[in-house]
Design an enzyme around this catalytic site. Structure first.
Site, PDB file in Angstrom:
ATOM      1  N   ASP A 213       0.770  -1.262   0.000  1.00 10.81           N
ATOM      2  CA  ASP A 213       0.000   0.000   0.000  1.00 10.81           C
ATOM      3  C   ASP A 213       0.794   1.301   0.000  1.00 10.81           C
ATOM      4  OD1 ASP A 213      -1.858  -1.999   0.330  1.00 10.81           O
ATOM      5  OD2 ASP A 213      -2.938  -1.061   1.972  1.00 10.81           O
TER       6      ASP A 213
ATOM      7  N   ASP B  60      -4.698  -0.649  -1.748  1.00 11.54           N
ATOM      8  CA  ASP B  60      -6.079  -0.476  -1.345  1.00 11.54           C
ATOM      9  C   ASP B  60      -6.812   0.009  -2.587  1.00 11.54           C
ATOM     10  OD1 ASP B  60      -6.852  -1.110   1.213  1.00 11.54           O
ATOM     11  OD2 ASP B  60      -6.818   0.933   1.983  1.00 11.54           O
TER      12      ASP B  60
ATOM     13  N   HIS C 149     -10.586   0.752  -3.179  1.00  7.84           N
ATOM     14  CA  HIS C 149     -11.945   0.735  -2.664  1.00  7.84           C
ATOM     15  C   HIS C 149     -12.969   1.345  -3.631  1.00  7.84           C
ATOM     16  CE1 HIS C 149     -10.323  -0.502   1.119  1.00  7.84           C
ATOM     17  NE2 HIS C 149      -9.834   0.665   1.469  1.00  7.84           N
TER      18      HIS C 149
ATOM     19  N   SER D 203     -15.505   0.564   5.028  1.00  5.97           N
ATOM     20  CA  SER D 203     -14.538   1.090   6.008  1.00  5.97           C
ATOM     21  C   SER D 203     -14.586   2.617   6.092  1.00  5.97           C
ATOM     22  CB  SER D 203     -13.115   0.641   5.652  1.00  5.97           C
ATOM     23  OG  SER D 203     -12.607   1.380   4.560  1.00  5.97           O
TER      24      SER D 203
ATOM     25  N   HIS E 166     -10.681   6.893   1.207  1.00  7.48           N
ATOM     26  CA  HIS E 166      -9.283   6.863   0.757  1.00  7.48           C
ATOM     27  C   HIS E 166      -9.127   5.781  -0.297  1.00  7.48           C
ATOM     28  CE1 HIS E 166      -9.597   3.767   3.876  1.00  7.48           C
ATOM     29  NE2 HIS E 166      -8.679   3.123   3.178  1.00  7.48           N
TER      30      HIS E 166
ATOM     31  N   LYS F 251      -6.930  -4.807  -3.321  1.00  2.37           N
ATOM     32  CA  LYS F 251      -7.692  -5.387  -2.210  1.00  2.37           C
ATOM     33  C   LYS F 251      -8.722  -4.385  -1.703  1.00  2.37           C
ATOM     34  CE  LYS F 251      -4.071  -4.037   1.045  1.00  2.37           C
ATOM     35  NZ  LYS F 251      -4.753  -3.074   1.889  1.00  2.37           N
TER      36      LYS F 251
ATOM     37  N   GLU G  40     -14.619  -5.447   4.814  1.00  7.14           N
ATOM     38  CA  GLU G  40     -13.342  -4.904   5.277  1.00  7.14           C
ATOM     39  C   GLU G  40     -12.259  -5.803   4.721  1.00  7.14           C
ATOM     40  OE1 GLU G  40     -12.449  -2.415   7.213  1.00  7.14           O
ATOM     41  OE2 GLU G  40     -13.862  -2.060   8.848  1.00  7.14           O
TER      42      GLU G  40
ATOM     43  N   ALA H  73       0.043   0.347   6.494  1.00  7.07           N
ATOM     44  CA  ALA H  73       0.496   0.859   7.777  1.00  7.07           C
ATOM     45  C   ALA H  73       0.812  -0.334   8.666  1.00  7.07           C
ATOM     46  CB  ALA H  73      -0.598   1.709   8.434  1.00  7.07           C
TER      47      ALA H  73
ATOM     48  N   CYS I 136      -2.580  -2.807   7.572  1.00 12.57           N
ATOM     49  CA  CYS I 136      -2.452  -3.694   6.412  1.00 12.57           C
ATOM     50  C   CYS I 136      -1.179  -4.528   6.434  1.00 12.57           C
ATOM     51  CB  CYS I 136      -2.586  -2.884   5.131  1.00 12.57           C
ATOM     52  SG  CYS I 136      -4.270  -2.208   4.991  1.00 12.57           S
TER      53      CYS I 136
HETATM   54 ZN   LIG Z   1      -8.526   1.053   3.050  1.00  8.62          ZN
END
Ligand SMILES: [Zn+2]
Length: 193
Positions: free
Chosen positions: A15, A58, A60, A66, A77, A102, A109, A137, A141
Protein backbone atom coordinates in the site's frame (compact mmCIF):
# COMPACT_ATOMS: atom_id res chain seq x y z
CA UNK A 1 22.92 -14.87 10.95
CA UNK A 2 22.19 -13.41 7.55
CA UNK A 3 18.85 -14.04 5.86
CA UNK A 4 18.97 -15.25 2.30
CA UNK A 5 16.73 -14.17 -0.52
CA UNK A 6 16.24 -17.76 -1.54
CA UNK A 7 15.00 -18.86 -4.93
CA UNK A 8 11.55 -19.18 -3.38
CA UNK A 9 11.35 -15.65 -2.03
CA UNK A 10 9.07 -12.76 -2.88
CA UNK A 11 8.98 -9.13 -1.82
CA UNK A 12 5.54 -7.84 -0.84
CA UNK A 13 5.24 -4.04 -0.81
CA UNK A 14 2.05 -3.05 1.02
CA UNK A 15 0.00 0.00 0.00
CA UNK A 16 2.58 2.65 -0.91
CA UNK A 17 -0.15 4.90 -2.32
CA UNK A 18 -0.73 8.66 -2.46
CA UNK A 19 -3.52 8.73 0.11
CA UNK A 20 -1.15 7.18 2.66
CA UNK A 21 2.15 8.74 1.60
CA UNK A 22 1.58 12.04 -0.18
CA UNK A 23 1.46 15.32 1.76
CA UNK A 24 -2.17 15.94 0.78
CA UNK A 25 -3.19 12.30 1.14
CA UNK A 26 -6.62 11.47 2.59
CA UNK A 27 -5.23 9.16 5.28
CA UNK A 28 -1.60 10.07 5.80
CA UNK A 29 0.66 7.58 7.55
CA UNK A 30 3.38 9.58 9.34
CA UNK A 31 6.78 8.45 8.18
CA UNK A 32 5.56 6.84 4.98
CA UNK A 33 7.70 9.08 2.79
CA UNK A 34 10.72 8.41 5.00
CA UNK A 35 10.68 4.67 4.23
CA UNK A 36 10.43 5.07 0.45
CA UNK A 37 14.20 5.08 -0.03
CA UNK A 38 14.52 1.80 1.86
CA UNK A 39 11.54 0.25 0.07
CA UNK A 40 13.22 1.13 -3.23
CA UNK A 41 16.47 -0.46 -2.01
CA UNK A 42 14.63 -3.71 -1.36
CA UNK A 43 12.93 -3.51 -4.74
CA UNK A 44 16.33 -3.08 -6.41
CA UNK A 45 17.71 -5.99 -4.41
CA UNK A 46 14.88 -8.31 -5.45
CA UNK A 47 15.08 -7.13 -9.05
CA UNK A 48 18.79 -7.86 -9.15
CA UNK A 49 18.15 -11.32 -7.68
CA UNK A 50 15.36 -11.85 -10.27
CA UNK A 51 12.80 -12.59 -7.57
CA UNK A 52 9.07 -12.00 -7.46
CA UNK A 53 7.98 -8.48 -6.51
CA UNK A 54 4.39 -7.85 -5.43
CA UNK A 55 2.78 -4.49 -4.72
CA UNK A 56 -0.58 -4.43 -3.00
CA UNK A 57 -2.92 -1.48 -3.15
CA UNK A 58 -6.08 -0.48 -1.35
CA UNK A 59 -8.63 -0.25 -4.16
CA UNK A 60 -11.95 0.74 -2.66
CA UNK A 61 -15.29 1.45 -4.31
CA UNK A 62 -16.59 4.97 -3.36
CA UNK A 63 -19.06 3.47 -0.87
CA UNK A 64 -16.66 1.14 0.93
CA UNK A 65 -17.75 -0.16 4.32
CA UNK A 66 -14.54 1.09 6.01
CA UNK A 67 -15.47 4.72 5.23
CA UNK A 68 -16.99 7.00 7.91
CA UNK A 69 -20.15 7.60 5.87
CA UNK A 70 -20.92 3.92 6.35
CA UNK A 71 -19.96 3.81 10.00
CA UNK A 72 -16.38 2.73 9.39
CA UNK A 73 -13.27 4.20 11.02
CA UNK A 74 -11.68 5.93 8.01
CA UNK A 75 -12.20 8.94 5.76
CA UNK A 76 -12.68 7.92 2.13
CA UNK A 77 -9.28 6.86 0.76
CA UNK A 78 -7.77 4.96 -2.16
CA UNK A 79 -10.98 5.12 -4.18
CA UNK A 80 -10.61 3.10 -7.38
CA UNK A 81 -9.23 5.21 -10.22
CA UNK A 82 -8.62 8.32 -8.08
CA UNK A 83 -5.23 10.04 -7.79
CA UNK A 84 -5.16 9.09 -4.12
CA UNK A 85 -5.21 5.42 -5.07
CA UNK A 86 -2.21 5.75 -7.39
CA UNK A 87 1.09 4.38 -6.22
CA UNK A 88 3.24 7.08 -4.64
CA UNK A 89 5.35 8.59 -7.42
CA UNK A 90 8.61 8.05 -5.51
CA UNK A 91 8.04 4.29 -5.47
CA UNK A 92 10.18 2.64 -8.14
CA UNK A 93 8.07 -0.34 -9.10
CA UNK A 94 9.35 -2.43 -11.97
CA UNK A 95 6.93 -3.06 -14.85
CA UNK A 96 6.84 -6.74 -14.06
CA UNK A 97 5.71 -6.23 -10.45
CA UNK A 98 2.52 -8.12 -9.63
CA UNK A 99 -0.20 -5.69 -8.57
CA UNK A 100 -2.73 -6.96 -6.05
CA UNK A 101 -5.88 -4.89 -5.50
CA UNK A 102 -7.69 -5.39 -2.21
CA UNK A 103 -10.74 -4.02 -0.43
CA UNK A 104 -12.70 -4.02 -3.66
CA UNK A 105 -15.93 -5.40 -2.21
CA UNK A 106 -18.07 -2.47 -0.94
CA UNK A 107 -19.40 -4.55 1.94
CA UNK A 108 -16.24 -6.23 3.21
CA UNK A 109 -13.34 -4.90 5.28
CA UNK A 110 -10.02 -6.09 3.89
CA UNK A 111 -6.66 -5.13 5.30
CA UNK A 112 -4.57 -8.08 4.22
CA UNK A 113 -3.12 -8.43 0.72
CA UNK A 114 -4.27 -12.07 0.92
CA UNK A 115 -7.88 -11.25 1.81
CA UNK A 116 -10.10 -12.32 -1.12
CA UNK A 117 -7.28 -11.73 -3.60
CA UNK A 118 -5.31 -14.00 -5.91
CA UNK A 119 -2.06 -13.45 -4.02
CA UNK A 120 -1.80 -16.85 -2.34
CA UNK A 121 -2.72 -18.61 -5.60
CA UNK A 122 -0.11 -16.63 -7.55
CA UNK A 123 2.68 -17.13 -5.00
CA UNK A 124 1.89 -20.85 -4.69
CA UNK A 125 2.06 -21.26 -8.46
CA UNK A 126 5.45 -19.55 -8.48
CA UNK A 127 6.67 -21.82 -5.69
CA UNK A 128 7.19 -18.94 -3.25
CA UNK A 129 7.70 -20.06 0.36
CA UNK A 130 9.32 -17.01 1.93
CA UNK A 131 7.87 -13.50 1.82
CA UNK A 132 9.62 -10.28 2.78
CA UNK A 133 7.04 -7.66 3.79
CA UNK A 134 7.38 -3.87 3.86
CA UNK A 135 5.04 -0.88 3.45
CA UNK A 136 2.21 0.77 5.41
CA UNK A 137 0.50 0.86 7.78
CA UNK A 138 2.37 -1.30 10.27
CA UNK A 139 -0.57 -1.93 12.59
CA UNK A 140 -3.21 -2.37 9.87
CA UNK A 141 -2.45 -3.69 6.41
CA UNK A 142 1.14 -4.78 7.09
CA UNK A 143 0.07 -6.61 10.25
CA UNK A 144 -2.91 -8.29 8.56
CA UNK A 145 -0.80 -9.31 5.56
CA UNK A 146 1.95 -10.76 7.76
CA UNK A 147 -0.50 -12.69 9.93
CA UNK A 148 -2.29 -14.16 6.92
CA UNK A 149 1.01 -15.13 5.32
CA UNK A 150 2.05 -16.94 8.51
CA UNK A 151 -1.28 -18.71 8.72
CA UNK A 152 -0.92 -19.78 5.10
CA UNK A 153 2.42 -21.35 5.96
CA UNK A 154 4.88 -18.84 4.50
CA UNK A 155 8.11 -17.91 6.21
CA UNK A 156 7.72 -14.20 6.87
CA UNK A 157 10.50 -11.65 7.12
CA UNK A 158 9.22 -8.28 8.35
CA UNK A 159 11.46 -5.52 7.02
CA UNK A 160 11.65 -3.26 10.06
CA UNK A 161 13.41 -0.39 8.31
CA UNK A 162 10.81 -0.19 5.55
CA UNK A 163 7.51 -0.10 7.44
CA UNK A 164 5.61 2.87 8.89
CA UNK A 165 2.56 2.98 11.12
CA UNK A 166 -0.13 5.43 12.16
CA UNK A 167 0.71 5.45 15.89
CA UNK A 168 4.08 4.87 17.56
CA UNK A 169 2.81 2.72 20.41
CA UNK A 170 0.34 0.78 18.25
CA UNK A 171 3.09 0.11 15.70
CA UNK A 172 5.43 -1.19 18.38
CA UNK A 173 2.71 -3.47 19.72
CA UNK A 174 1.89 -4.72 16.22
CA UNK A 175 5.54 -5.52 15.57
CA UNK A 176 5.75 -7.50 18.82
CA UNK A 177 2.56 -9.35 17.90
CA UNK A 178 3.89 -10.24 14.44
CA UNK A 179 7.11 -11.55 15.99
CA UNK A 180 5.16 -13.60 18.53
CA UNK A 181 3.14 -15.05 15.65
CA UNK A 182 6.32 -16.20 13.95
CA UNK A 183 7.58 -13.35 11.77
CA UNK A 184 11.31 -12.63 11.73
CA UNK A 185 12.16 -8.95 12.12
CA UNK A 186 15.07 -7.94 9.89
CA UNK A 187 16.75 -4.91 8.39
CA UNK A 188 18.75 -4.27 5.26
CA UNK A 189 22.04 -5.23 6.93
CA UNK A 190 20.59 -8.63 7.94
CA UNK A 191 20.00 -9.71 4.36
CA UNK A 192 22.46 -11.69 2.33
CA UNK A 193 23.08 -9.74 -0.85
ZN1 LIG B 1 -8.53 1.05 3.05
Amino acid sequence: MKIAITKYSALVVVDIQNDFCAENGALPVPGCHSIIENVNKYIEMFERAKRVIVASRDWHPPNHISFKMRGGPWPPHCVQGSAGADFYPGLKLPDKAIIISKGTDPDAEAYSAFDKTELHYILSKLGVRRVFVCGVATEYCVRATVKDALELGYEVILLGDAIAGIGEESSREAIMEMIRSGAVLAEFKDLLT
